[in-house]
Scaffold this active site. Structure first.
Site, PDB file in Angstrom:
ATOM      1  N   HIS A  57      45.414  26.536  48.662  1.00 45.34           N
ATOM      2  CA  HIS A  57      46.424  27.543  49.032  1.00 45.34           C
ATOM      3  C   HIS A  57      47.572  26.873  49.795  1.00 45.34           C
ATOM      4  O   HIS A  57      47.509  26.727  51.010  1.00 45.34           O
ATOM      5  CB  HIS A  57      45.769  28.639  49.881  1.00 45.34           C
ATOM      6  CG  HIS A  57      46.656  29.815  50.154  1.00 45.34           C
ATOM      7  ND1 HIS A  57      46.172  31.096  50.300  1.00 45.34           N
ATOM      8  CD2 HIS A  57      47.997  29.917  50.318  1.00 45.34           C
ATOM      9  CE1 HIS A  57      47.169  31.932  50.542  1.00 45.34           C
ATOM     10  NE2 HIS A  57      48.293  31.225  50.566  1.00 45.34           N
ATOM     11  N   HIS A  59      52.125  26.391  49.791  1.00 45.54           N
ATOM     12  CA  HIS A  59      53.435  26.812  49.274  1.00 45.54           C
ATOM     13  C   HIS A  59      54.320  25.570  49.210  1.00 45.54           C
ATOM     14  O   HIS A  59      54.634  24.998  50.245  1.00 45.54           O
ATOM     15  CB  HIS A  59      54.050  27.869  50.201  1.00 45.54           C
ATOM     16  CG  HIS A  59      53.231  29.121  50.295  1.00 45.54           C
ATOM     17  ND1 HIS A  59      53.421  30.196  49.460  1.00 45.54           N
ATOM     18  CD2 HIS A  59      52.188  29.461  51.103  1.00 45.54           C
ATOM     19  CE1 HIS A  59      52.552  31.155  49.759  1.00 45.54           C
ATOM     20  NE2 HIS A  59      51.784  30.726  50.757  1.00 45.54           N
ATOM     21  N   LEU A  60      54.682  25.163  47.995  1.00 47.67           N
ATOM     22  CA  LEU A  60      55.537  23.966  47.854  1.00 47.67           C
ATOM     23  C   LEU A  60      57.010  24.339  47.680  1.00 47.67           C
ATOM     24  O   LEU A  60      57.864  23.474  47.663  1.00 47.67           O
ATOM     25  CB  LEU A  60      55.053  23.090  46.687  1.00 47.67           C
ATOM     26  CG  LEU A  60      53.640  22.506  46.833  1.00 47.67           C
ATOM     27  CD1 LEU A  60      53.314  21.603  45.652  1.00 47.67           C
ATOM     28  CD2 LEU A  60      53.475  21.736  48.142  1.00 47.67           C
ATOM     29  N   ARG A  61      57.287  25.629  47.528  1.00 49.88           N
ATOM     30  CA  ARG A  61      58.648  26.205  47.580  1.00 49.88           C
ATOM     31  C   ARG A  61      59.568  25.857  46.407  1.00 49.88           C
ATOM     32  O   ARG A  61      60.660  26.398  46.323  1.00 49.88           O
ATOM     33  CB  ARG A  61      59.362  25.811  48.885  1.00 49.88           C
ATOM     34  CG  ARG A  61      58.597  26.131  50.162  1.00 49.88           C
ATOM     35  CD  ARG A  61      58.303  27.602  50.307  1.00 49.88           C
ATOM     36  NE  ARG A  61      57.842  27.942  51.652  1.00 49.88           N
ATOM     37  CZ  ARG A  61      57.153  29.040  51.930  1.00 49.88           C
ATOM     38  NH1 ARG A  61      56.839  29.896  50.978  1.00 49.88           N
ATOM     39  NH2 ARG A  61      56.759  29.299  53.153  1.00 49.88           N
ATOM     40  N   ASN A  91      55.106  32.235  44.857  1.00 51.34           N
ATOM     41  CA  ASN A  91      56.245  32.976  45.437  1.00 51.34           C
ATOM     42  C   ASN A  91      57.467  32.069  45.620  1.00 51.34           C
ATOM     43  O   ASN A  91      57.983  31.880  46.708  1.00 51.34           O
ATOM     44  CB  ASN A  91      55.855  33.677  46.748  1.00 51.34           C
ATOM     45  CG  ASN A  91      55.353  32.739  47.832  1.00 51.34           C
ATOM     46  OD1 ASN A  91      54.961  31.607  47.563  1.00 51.34           O
ATOM     47  ND2 ASN A  91      55.370  33.201  49.073  1.00 51.34           N
ATOM     48  N   ASP A 149      50.400  36.140  46.183  1.00 51.32           N
ATOM     49  CA  ASP A 149      50.347  35.821  47.610  1.00 51.32           C
ATOM     50  C   ASP A 149      51.671  36.081  48.318  1.00 51.32           C
ATOM     51  O   ASP A 149      52.741  35.777  47.810  1.00 51.32           O
ATOM     52  CB  ASP A 149      49.947  34.359  47.828  1.00 51.32           C
ATOM     53  CG  ASP A 149      49.740  34.088  49.311  1.00 51.32           C
ATOM     54  OD1 ASP A 149      48.956  34.823  49.930  1.00 51.32           O
ATOM     55  OD2 ASP A 149      50.392  33.176  49.848  1.00 51.32           O
ATOM     56  N   HIS A 176      45.776  38.231  48.300  1.00 51.00           N
ATOM     57  CA  HIS A 176      46.401  38.373  49.629  1.00 51.00           C
ATOM     58  C   HIS A 176      46.172  39.827  50.016  1.00 51.00           C
ATOM     59  O   HIS A 176      46.636  40.737  49.322  1.00 51.00           O
ATOM     60  CB  HIS A 176      47.894  38.037  49.533  1.00 51.00           C
ATOM     61  CG  HIS A 176      48.678  38.371  50.763  1.00 51.00           C
ATOM     62  ND1 HIS A 176      49.198  37.387  51.588  1.00 51.00           N
ATOM     63  CD2 HIS A 176      49.038  39.556  51.318  1.00 51.00           C
ATOM     64  CE1 HIS A 176      49.844  37.977  52.599  1.00 51.00           C
ATOM     65  NE2 HIS A 176      49.755  39.293  52.452  1.00 51.00           N
ATOM     66  N   HIS A 229      43.015  33.828  52.982  1.00 53.28           N
ATOM     67  CA  HIS A 229      43.219  33.747  54.446  1.00 53.28           C
ATOM     68  C   HIS A 229      42.630  34.912  55.259  1.00 53.28           C
ATOM     69  O   HIS A 229      43.363  35.715  55.840  1.00 53.28           O
ATOM     70  CB  HIS A 229      44.682  33.555  54.791  1.00 53.28           C
ATOM     71  CG  HIS A 229      45.681  34.332  53.978  1.00 53.28           C
ATOM     72  ND1 HIS A 229      45.612  35.685  53.811  1.00 53.28           N
ATOM     73  CD2 HIS A 229      46.776  33.936  53.300  1.00 53.28           C
ATOM     74  CE1 HIS A 229      46.621  36.082  53.062  1.00 53.28           C
ATOM     75  NE2 HIS A 229      47.344  35.031  52.734  1.00 53.28           N
ATOM     76  N   ASP A 302      47.144  27.416  53.793  1.00 54.92           N
ATOM     77  CA  ASP A 302      48.260  28.347  53.619  1.00 54.92           C
ATOM     78  C   ASP A 302      49.549  27.657  54.101  1.00 54.92           C
ATOM     79  O   ASP A 302      50.405  28.294  54.735  1.00 54.92           O
ATOM     80  CB  ASP A 302      48.031  29.668  54.366  1.00 54.92           C
ATOM     81  CG  ASP A 302      49.047  30.741  53.975  1.00 54.92           C
ATOM     82  OD1 ASP A 302      49.812  30.526  53.017  1.00 54.92           O
ATOM     83  OD2 ASP A 302      49.086  31.793  54.643  1.00 54.92           O
TER      84      ASP A 302
HETATM   85  O1  DOR Z   1      52.474  33.470  56.689  1.00 52.29           O
HETATM   86  C1  DOR Z   1      52.577  33.495  55.472  1.00 52.29           C
HETATM   87  N1  DOR Z   1      53.530  32.808  54.838  1.00 52.29           N
HETATM   88  N2  DOR Z   1      51.708  34.250  54.761  1.00 52.29           N
HETATM   89  C2  DOR Z   1      51.867  34.457  53.438  1.00 52.29           C
HETATM   90  O2  DOR Z   1      51.071  35.151  52.880  1.00 52.29           O
HETATM   91  C3  DOR Z   1      53.018  33.859  52.711  1.00 52.29           C
HETATM   92  C4  DOR Z   1      53.533  32.678  53.410  1.00 52.29           C
HETATM   93  C5  DOR Z   1      54.877  32.216  52.931  1.00 52.29           C
HETATM   94  O3  DOR Z   1      55.112  32.169  51.712  1.00 52.29           O
HETATM   95  O4  DOR Z   1      55.710  31.810  53.769  1.00 52.29           O
HETATM   96 ZN    ZN Z   2      49.008  35.141  51.765  1.00 52.62          ZN
END
Ligand code: DOR
Ligand code: ZN
Length: 422
Positions: A57, A59-61, A91, A149, A176, A229, A302
């Site tokens: 889990h 996030h590489l953006r 996302n 998510d 999520h 999470h 996360d």
């Molecule tokens: O704190 C968080 N940041 N929770 C999430 O579910 C998404 C994530 C984000 O993409 O920044």
């Molecule tokens: Zn999440």
């Protein structure tokens, strides 16, 4: 190509043993007390050799939010954190809801060529919760799971269809859990500290109601679901009871939920703002107990990198998220193993074998014939977390200045050293 790792203490599922490991052409070919071979050699004397850590889990953006992180900076941060494999959430912008974005992420990760990057496709188009994404085509392109998510799929009928459709393609939904109506703008846990600070709170039921719904769907359909999470004691209990009656539910939690309580929000530091919020001591202890007894299968980060401008605003406006990929191993070792709660074998399970099991990924165990994904760490090395030294673009951590044990020395992916700290 050969690589020999000598004199390390190797972490196996049934305990640790001092031995040598030979890798050839990406595979572990021999494990023995003493191996002599004329090839590149790492002396792991005094260090521990773990199965390559897997973070399911992150996030590489990229695409879209490269100011926060991109696949290259995120991969560099991942291997520095000891991770040989990560799974990235959809996302992005555009949302990873189709095969083109899945393919783009895989291509970009192959060019960067550090850790393995497994894309997660969204459950619904644009993560809007209204219609299903191109699930079959994303599966064919190499998506390893599905998730919206950042939010819950609020329409139960759509989530029900998604779970069935995903299962047809051997994919699992990663849920999520956050009731979009009940959260109602809450930014922290509702309790003494939300009252004290005047920050809007969100009650445990915001998370628990959605955990309960996912369990109900999974149980009715007899299809696996994975809870993202977990932060509440009551959520841990729902999952424990469901598992006990045979529901195919798995779960994850993160270092911030087993290390922190919402006492830290009282300084209004926006680096403490995360979704779900860090909660109270009863929750922190329940997450730890859940990790010990296997109710919570996996430790994930996360990893949610944000830029300074997303965080240097008032608490209510700041982005949710913690940049966690470079601190996860040391925090997990320090808070869970050094305290005597988990064994090293259990830590390796939660951080490598369990994510591999949940997502049917290659890896998770050190064995002859297995892929040569290995993480070598010095568990005696003590250091202070310094976010200014993070490789990730995201410096947003509430752990700056925290003293931890467990330094990553080498991260080896497919028999190649992708990170070394010297
Ligand atoms: O704190 C968080 N940041 N929770 C999430 O579910 C998404 C994530 C984000 O993409 O920044
Ligand atoms: Zn999440």
């Amino acid at each position: 190509m050969k690589l020999l790792i000598k004199n390390g203490t190797v972490v196996f599922p049934d305990g640790t043993k001092k031995c040598d490991i030979l890798t050839e052409n990406g595979k572990i070919t021999r494990i023995a007390d003493k191996i002599n071979e004329n090839c590149d050699t790492i002396n792991a004397q005094g260090k521990h050799v773990f199965p390559g850590l897997i973070d399911m889990h992150v996030h590489l953006r990229e695409p879209g939010f490269e100011g926060k992180e991109d696949i290259e900076s995120g991969s560099k941060a991942a291997v520095a954190g000891g991770f040989t494999q990560v799974c990235c959430m959809p996302n992005t912008n555009p949302v990873c809801d189709n095969a083109v974005v899945v393919t783009y992420i895989k291509h970009r990760a192959a060019e960067v060529n550090l850790c393995k990057v497994n894309p997660i496709g969204s459950i619904t188009r644009g993560e809007k919760g209204e219609e299903l994404s191109d699930i079959g085509k994303m599966a064919a392109a190499g998506a390893v799971a599905l998730s919206d998510d950042g939010k819950s799929v609020m329409d139960s009928k759509i989530m029900c269809l998604a779970m069935q459709y995903a299962n047809d393609f051997n994919l699992i939904c990663l849920a999520h859990c956050e009731d979009a109506n009940l959260v109602d703008g809450g930014v922290v846990n509702e309790g003494k500290n939300s009252t004290l600070t005047g920050l809007k709170g969100s009650i445990r039921a915001t998370e628990d109601i959605m955990i309960a719904r996912e369990i109900c769907l999974s149980e009715s359909l007899s299809i696996p679901v994975h809870i993202c999470h977990v932060s509440t004691y009551s959520g841990v209990q729902l999952i424990r009871e469901a598992k006990a009656r045979g529901v195919k539910v798995t779960a994850e939690s993160c270092p911030h939920y087993f290390s922190l309580t919402d006492d830290i929000i009282t300084n209004f530091d926006t680096n403490t703002k995360v979704n779900p919020p860090v909660r109270e001591e009863v929750d922190r202890l329940a997450v730890i107990k859940g990790l010990k007894d296997g109710t919570i299968d996996c430790i994930v980060t996360d990893h949610a990198p944000h830029s300074l401008k997303d965080k240097q605003v008032e608490y209510n406006l700041a982005a949710f998220g913690i940049s966690g990929i470079e601190t996860s191993f040391a925090l997990s070792y320090t808070k869970l193993v050094k305290t005597g709660i988990l064994t090293l074998a259990e830590l390796a399970d939660r951080m490598s074998a369990a994510p591999a099991r949940v997502l049917h990924l290659d890896g998770g165990e050190i064995k002859e014939g297995g892929t040569a994904d290995l993480t070598i760490a010095d568990l005696n090395e003590k250091y202070v977390i310094d976010s200014s030294k993070f490789i990730s673009k995201g410096k947003n951590t509430p752990f700056n200045g925290t003293e931890v044990y467990g330094k990553i020395n080498y991260t080896i992916v497919g028999g190649e050293v992708k990170y070394s700290n010297n």
